[in-house]
Scaffold this motif. Structure first.
Motif, mmCIF file in Angstrom:
data_model
loop_
_atom_site.group_PDB
_atom_site.id
_atom_site.type_symbol
_atom_site.label_atom_id
_atom_site.label_comp_id
_atom_site.label_asym_id
_atom_site.label_seq_id
_atom_site.Cartn_x
_atom_site.Cartn_y
_atom_site.Cartn_z
ATOM 1 N N ASP A 107 0.848 -1.185 0.000
ATOM 2 C CA ASP A 107 0.000 0.000 0.000
ATOM 3 C C ASP A 107 0.886 1.238 0.000
ATOM 4 O OD1 ASP A 107 -2.112 -1.751 0.169
ATOM 5 O OD2 ASP A 107 -2.475 -1.423 2.300
ATOM 6 N N ALA A 108 0.349 2.335 -0.568
ATOM 7 C CA ALA A 108 1.160 3.551 -0.668
ATOM 8 C C ALA A 108 0.258 4.770 -0.702
ATOM 9 C CB ALA A 108 2.038 3.514 -1.917
ATOM 10 N N THR A 109 0.833 5.897 -0.274
ATOM 11 C CA THR A 109 0.198 7.207 -0.421
ATOM 12 C C THR A 109 1.084 8.024 -1.340
ATOM 13 O OG1 THR A 109 -0.814 7.096 1.777
ATOM 14 C CG2 THR A 109 -0.569 9.273 0.781
ATOM 15 N N VAL A 110 0.500 8.525 -2.438
ATOM 16 C CA VAL A 110 1.304 9.200 -3.464
ATOM 17 C C VAL A 110 0.639 10.500 -3.874
ATOM 18 C CG1 VAL A 110 2.211 7.004 -4.336
ATOM 19 C CG2 VAL A 110 0.148 7.995 -5.364
ATOM 20 N N GLN A 111 1.452 11.360 -4.489
ATOM 21 C CA GLN A 111 0.920 12.580 -5.088
ATOM 22 C C GLN A 111 0.157 12.231 -6.363
ATOM 23 O OE1 GLN A 111 1.007 15.992 -4.089
ATOM 24 N NE2 GLN A 111 1.450 14.925 -2.166
ATOM 25 N N THR A 133 -5.034 -12.872 -12.863
ATOM 26 C CA THR A 133 -5.887 -11.826 -13.417
ATOM 27 C C THR A 133 -5.719 -10.559 -12.583
ATOM 28 O OG1 THR A 133 -7.766 -12.569 -12.080
ATOM 29 C CG2 THR A 133 -7.568 -13.470 -14.310
ATOM 30 N N PHE A 134 -5.930 -9.409 -13.231
ATOM 31 C CA PHE A 134 -5.727 -8.122 -12.571
ATOM 32 C C PHE A 134 -6.972 -7.269 -12.709
ATOM 33 C CE2 PHE A 134 -4.509 -3.605 -13.070
ATOM 34 C CZ PHE A 134 -4.000 -3.373 -11.799
ATOM 35 N N ASN A 135 -7.310 -6.555 -11.642
ATOM 36 C CA ASN A 135 -8.454 -5.651 -11.673
ATOM 37 C C ASN A 135 -8.099 -4.376 -10.903
ATOM 38 O OD1 ASN A 135 -11.348 -5.079 -12.240
ATOM 39 N ND2 ASN A 135 -11.476 -5.067 -10.010
ATOM 40 N N GLU A 136 -8.597 -3.240 -11.387
ATOM 41 C CA GLU A 136 -8.321 -1.960 -10.733
ATOM 42 C C GLU A 136 -9.580 -1.124 -10.664
ATOM 43 O OE1 GLU A 136 -4.615 0.362 -11.543
ATOM 44 O OE2 GLU A 136 -6.025 1.867 -12.325
ATOM 45 N N THR A 137 -9.850 -0.567 -9.489
ATOM 46 C CA THR A 137 -10.974 0.340 -9.309
ATOM 47 C C THR A 137 -10.488 1.576 -8.558
ATOM 48 O OG1 THR A 137 -11.628 -0.715 -7.222
ATOM 49 C CG2 THR A 137 -12.663 -1.533 -9.241
ATOM 50 N N SER A 138 -11.205 2.685 -8.741
ATOM 51 C CA SER A 138 -10.870 3.914 -8.025
ATOM 52 C C SER A 138 -12.117 4.437 -7.321
ATOM 53 C CB SER A 138 -10.314 4.966 -8.975
ATOM 54 O OG SER A 138 -11.269 5.317 -9.959
ATOM 55 N N THR A 151 -7.693 0.850 -5.885
ATOM 56 C CA THR A 151 -7.587 -0.514 -5.348
ATOM 57 C C THR A 151 -7.194 -1.443 -6.488
ATOM 58 O OG1 THR A 151 -9.280 -0.057 -3.693
ATOM 59 C CG2 THR A 151 -8.768 -2.367 -4.139
ATOM 60 N N ARG A 152 -6.034 -2.040 -6.354
ATOM 61 C CA ARG A 152 -5.532 -2.963 -7.373
ATOM 62 C C ARG A 152 -5.540 -4.379 -6.800
ATOM 63 N NH1 ARG A 152 -0.374 0.759 -9.444
ATOM 64 N NH2 ARG A 152 -1.614 2.114 -10.819
ATOM 65 N N THR A 171 -3.430 5.454 -1.969
ATOM 66 C CA THR A 171 -4.137 6.679 -1.605
ATOM 67 C C THR A 171 -3.513 7.831 -2.384
ATOM 68 O OG1 THR A 171 -4.594 5.810 0.609
ATOM 69 C CG2 THR A 171 -4.791 8.197 0.292
ATOM 70 N N VAL A 172 -4.317 8.437 -3.257
ATOM 71 C CA VAL A 172 -3.828 9.519 -4.118
ATOM 72 C C VAL A 172 -4.261 10.846 -3.510
ATOM 73 C CG1 VAL A 172 -3.819 10.467 -6.443
ATOM 74 C CG2 VAL A 172 -4.038 7.984 -6.099
ATOM 75 N N GLN A 173 -3.307 11.751 -3.349
ATOM 76 C CA GLN A 173 -3.642 13.044 -2.764
ATOM 77 C C GLN A 173 -2.924 14.171 -3.501
ATOM 78 O OE1 GLN A 173 -2.442 12.625 1.308
ATOM 79 N NE2 GLN A 173 -0.253 12.716 0.861
ATOM 80 N N ASP A 174 -3.449 15.374 -3.306
ATOM 81 C CA ASP A 174 -2.846 16.568 -3.901
ATOM 82 C C ASP A 174 -2.523 17.527 -2.758
ATOM 83 O OD1 ASP A 174 -2.041 18.749 -5.289
ATOM 84 O OD2 ASP A 174 -3.934 19.067 -6.348
ATOM 85 N N THR A 175 -1.249 17.571 -2.366
ATOM 86 C CA THR A 175 -0.823 18.484 -1.298
ATOM 87 C C THR A 175 0.192 19.505 -1.823
ATOM 88 O OG1 THR A 175 0.944 16.975 -0.617
ATOM 89 C CG2 THR A 175 -1.198 16.705 0.461
#
Length: 204
Positions: A107-111, A133-138, A151-152, A171-175
Protein backbone atom coordinates in the motif's frame (compact mmCIF):
# COMPACT_ATOMS: atom_id res chain seq x y z
CA UNK A 1 3.21 -117.80 -2.89
CA UNK A 2 0.62 -116.25 -0.61
CA UNK A 3 0.71 -112.48 -1.03
CA UNK A 4 -0.93 -109.53 0.57
CA UNK A 5 -0.47 -105.94 -0.58
CA UNK A 6 -1.75 -102.50 0.35
CA UNK A 7 -1.72 -99.46 -1.81
CA UNK A 8 -1.94 -95.89 -0.48
CA UNK A 9 -2.66 -93.15 -2.99
CA UNK A 10 -1.66 -89.63 -1.98
CA UNK A 11 -3.39 -86.92 -3.94
CA UNK A 12 -1.20 -83.85 -3.59
CA UNK A 13 -2.75 -80.50 -4.31
CA UNK A 14 -1.94 -76.87 -3.86
CA UNK A 15 -4.96 -74.82 -2.86
CA UNK A 16 -3.14 -72.24 -0.74
CA UNK A 17 -2.51 -68.84 -2.22
CA UNK A 18 0.81 -67.09 -1.76
CA UNK A 19 1.20 -64.45 0.97
CA UNK A 20 2.83 -61.06 0.69
CA UNK A 21 6.03 -60.58 2.66
CA UNK A 22 6.03 -56.84 3.25
CA UNK A 23 3.51 -54.62 5.04
CA UNK A 24 0.71 -53.80 2.62
CA UNK A 25 0.27 -50.13 1.65
CA UNK A 26 -2.94 -48.67 3.02
CA UNK A 27 -5.46 -46.44 1.28
CA UNK A 28 -4.62 -42.75 1.60
CA UNK A 29 -5.64 -39.25 0.61
CA UNK A 30 -2.68 -37.18 -0.55
CA UNK A 31 -1.84 -33.83 -2.11
CA UNK A 32 -1.13 -33.89 -5.83
CA UNK A 33 2.44 -32.81 -5.08
CA UNK A 34 3.01 -35.67 -2.62
CA UNK A 35 1.89 -38.84 -4.41
CA UNK A 36 4.03 -41.65 -2.95
CA UNK A 37 6.02 -43.98 -5.16
CA UNK A 38 4.49 -47.43 -5.47
CA UNK A 39 6.13 -49.88 -3.06
CA UNK A 40 7.69 -53.12 -4.27
CA UNK A 41 5.97 -56.20 -2.84
CA UNK A 42 7.22 -59.77 -2.85
CA UNK A 43 5.38 -62.96 -1.93
CA UNK A 44 6.10 -66.43 -0.58
CA UNK A 45 4.20 -69.66 -1.17
CA UNK A 46 3.84 -72.82 0.87
CA UNK A 47 4.87 -75.00 -2.06
CA UNK A 48 6.91 -72.86 -4.40
CA UNK A 49 10.04 -71.00 -3.45
CA UNK A 50 9.76 -67.98 -5.70
CA UNK A 51 6.69 -66.00 -6.64
CA UNK A 52 6.24 -63.32 -9.25
CA UNK A 53 4.29 -60.26 -8.18
CA UNK A 54 2.62 -58.31 -10.99
CA UNK A 55 1.87 -54.62 -10.40
CA UNK A 56 -0.66 -52.45 -12.22
CA UNK A 57 -2.00 -48.94 -11.74
CA UNK A 58 -5.22 -47.38 -13.01
CA UNK A 59 -5.99 -43.67 -12.90
CA UNK A 60 -9.55 -42.31 -12.73
CA UNK A 61 -9.86 -38.58 -13.38
CA UNK A 62 -11.84 -36.39 -11.02
CA UNK A 63 -13.37 -32.93 -11.14
CA UNK A 64 -10.18 -31.16 -12.27
CA UNK A 65 -6.76 -32.14 -13.67
CA UNK A 66 -5.15 -32.54 -10.25
CA UNK A 67 -8.02 -34.37 -8.55
CA UNK A 68 -8.04 -38.09 -9.35
CA UNK A 69 -7.78 -41.57 -7.86
CA UNK A 70 -5.08 -44.19 -8.36
CA UNK A 71 -5.97 -47.86 -7.98
CA UNK A 72 -2.73 -49.78 -7.40
CA UNK A 73 -2.98 -53.57 -7.58
CA UNK A 74 -0.31 -56.11 -6.67
CA UNK A 75 -1.07 -59.73 -7.72
CA UNK A 76 0.93 -62.84 -6.74
CA UNK A 77 0.24 -66.18 -8.45
CA UNK A 78 1.79 -69.52 -7.55
CA UNK A 79 2.60 -72.43 -9.86
CA UNK A 80 -0.89 -73.88 -9.48
CA UNK A 81 -2.74 -70.69 -10.23
CA UNK A 82 -3.64 -69.73 -6.69
CA UNK A 83 -3.82 -65.95 -6.53
CA UNK A 84 -3.59 -63.29 -3.88
CA UNK A 85 -3.98 -59.58 -4.63
CA UNK A 86 -3.87 -56.32 -2.74
CA UNK A 87 -5.40 -53.05 -3.87
CA UNK A 88 -4.39 -49.63 -2.59
CA UNK A 89 -6.61 -46.67 -3.46
CA UNK A 90 -4.93 -43.27 -3.44
CA UNK A 91 -7.26 -40.28 -3.49
CA UNK A 92 -5.21 -37.45 -4.99
CA UNK A 93 -6.41 -33.90 -4.46
CA UNK A 94 -5.24 -30.35 -5.00
CA UNK A 95 -6.13 -28.11 -2.06
CA UNK A 96 -3.06 -25.88 -2.15
CA UNK A 97 -3.35 -22.38 -3.59
CA UNK A 98 -0.66 -21.01 -5.92
CA UNK A 99 1.91 -18.50 -4.69
CA UNK A 100 3.03 -15.26 -6.28
CA UNK A 101 6.56 -15.23 -7.66
CA UNK A 102 7.44 -11.55 -7.44
CA UNK A 103 7.56 -9.22 -4.46
CA UNK A 104 4.05 -7.98 -3.75
CA UNK A 105 3.39 -4.24 -4.16
CA UNK A 106 2.65 -2.57 -0.82
CA UNK A 107 0.00 0.00 0.00
CA UNK A 108 1.16 3.55 -0.67
CA UNK A 109 0.20 7.21 -0.42
CA UNK A 110 1.30 9.20 -3.46
CA UNK A 111 0.92 12.58 -5.09
CA UNK A 112 -1.63 12.82 -7.86
CA UNK A 113 1.16 13.25 -10.43
CA UNK A 114 3.20 10.29 -9.21
CA UNK A 115 0.88 7.30 -9.40
CA UNK A 116 3.00 4.18 -9.99
CA UNK A 117 2.21 1.85 -12.86
CA UNK A 118 0.64 -1.46 -11.90
CA UNK A 119 3.23 -4.21 -11.65
CA UNK A 120 2.88 -7.51 -13.49
CA UNK A 121 2.65 -10.49 -11.14
CA UNK A 122 3.04 -14.16 -12.01
CA UNK A 123 2.34 -17.21 -9.88
CA UNK A 124 3.47 -20.82 -9.56
CA UNK A 125 1.55 -23.84 -8.32
CA UNK A 126 2.60 -27.03 -6.56
CA UNK A 127 0.92 -29.23 -9.18
CA UNK A 128 0.80 -27.32 -12.42
CA UNK A 129 0.25 -23.88 -13.83
CA UNK A 130 -1.54 -20.83 -12.45
CA UNK A 131 -3.04 -17.82 -14.18
CA UNK A 132 -3.08 -14.29 -12.76
CA UNK A 133 -5.89 -11.83 -13.42
CA UNK A 134 -5.73 -8.12 -12.57
CA UNK A 135 -8.45 -5.65 -11.67
CA UNK A 136 -8.32 -1.96 -10.73
CA UNK A 137 -10.97 0.34 -9.31
CA UNK A 138 -10.87 3.91 -8.02
CA UNK A 139 -13.00 5.55 -5.35
CA UNK A 140 -13.23 9.25 -4.57
CA UNK A 141 -12.59 10.28 -0.98
CA UNK A 142 -15.69 12.04 0.37
CA UNK A 143 -15.10 15.71 1.05
CA UNK A 144 -11.53 15.68 -0.26
CA UNK A 145 -10.76 17.73 -3.33
CA UNK A 146 -9.00 15.68 -6.01
CA UNK A 147 -8.17 12.94 -3.51
CA UNK A 148 -9.12 9.33 -4.22
CA UNK A 149 -8.02 5.74 -3.67
CA UNK A 150 -7.01 3.14 -6.22
CA UNK A 151 -7.59 -0.51 -5.35
CA UNK A 152 -5.53 -2.96 -7.37
CA UNK A 153 -6.28 -6.67 -7.07
CA UNK A 154 -4.24 -9.58 -8.42
CA UNK A 155 -5.84 -13.05 -8.29
CA UNK A 156 -3.82 -16.22 -9.00
CA UNK A 157 -5.86 -19.35 -9.76
CA UNK A 158 -4.63 -22.92 -10.35
CA UNK A 159 -6.14 -25.67 -12.49
CA UNK A 160 -8.43 -26.82 -9.66
CA UNK A 161 -9.77 -23.40 -8.75
CA UNK A 162 -7.61 -22.77 -5.70
CA UNK A 163 -6.74 -19.09 -5.61
CA UNK A 164 -4.79 -16.46 -3.74
CA UNK A 165 -5.52 -12.73 -3.81
CA UNK A 166 -3.27 -9.75 -3.22
CA UNK A 167 -4.73 -6.26 -2.88
CA UNK A 168 -2.81 -2.98 -3.05
CA UNK A 169 -4.46 0.25 -1.94
CA UNK A 170 -2.99 3.48 -3.29
CA UNK A 171 -4.14 6.68 -1.61
CA UNK A 172 -3.83 9.52 -4.12
CA UNK A 173 -3.64 13.04 -2.76
CA UNK A 174 -2.85 16.57 -3.90
CA UNK A 175 -0.82 18.48 -1.30
CA UNK A 176 1.32 20.48 -3.73
CA UNK A 177 0.57 24.15 -4.41
CA UNK A 178 0.27 25.31 -8.01
CA UNK A 179 3.01 27.48 -9.54
CA UNK A 180 2.69 30.69 -11.58
CA UNK A 181 3.63 30.46 -15.22
CA UNK A 182 4.70 34.08 -15.91
CA UNK A 183 7.39 36.20 -14.27
CA UNK A 184 6.02 37.60 -11.03
CA UNK A 185 5.69 41.40 -10.73
CA UNK A 186 8.07 42.78 -8.15
CA UNK A 187 7.34 45.30 -5.44
CA UNK A 188 7.84 48.86 -6.67
CA UNK A 189 7.64 52.50 -5.65
CA UNK A 190 6.03 54.62 -8.37
CA UNK A 191 4.73 58.12 -9.00
CA UNK A 192 1.04 58.63 -8.52
CA UNK A 193 0.60 59.10 -12.24
CA UNK A 194 2.59 56.01 -13.21
CA UNK A 195 0.85 53.17 -11.45
CA UNK A 196 1.34 50.11 -13.68
CA UNK A 197 -1.61 48.03 -14.76
CA UNK A 198 -1.95 44.73 -12.93
CA UNK A 199 -0.44 41.96 -14.99
CA UNK A 200 -2.43 38.86 -15.83
CA UNK A 201 -0.96 35.75 -14.23
CA UNK A 202 -1.76 32.14 -14.99
CA UNK A 203 -0.80 29.07 -12.99
CA UNK A 204 -0.18 25.38 -13.52
Amino acid sequence: GNVVSHTQTLTVQDTTAPVFVEALPADATVECSAVPTAVVLTATDNCTTAQTVVYSETRTDGSCPNNYTLARVWTATDACGNVVSHTQTLTVQDTTAPVFVEALPADATVQCDAIPAAVTLTAMDNCGTATVTFNETSTEVAGACANYTITRTWTATDLCGNDIVHTQTITVQDTTDPTFVEALPADATVQCDAIPAAVTLTAM
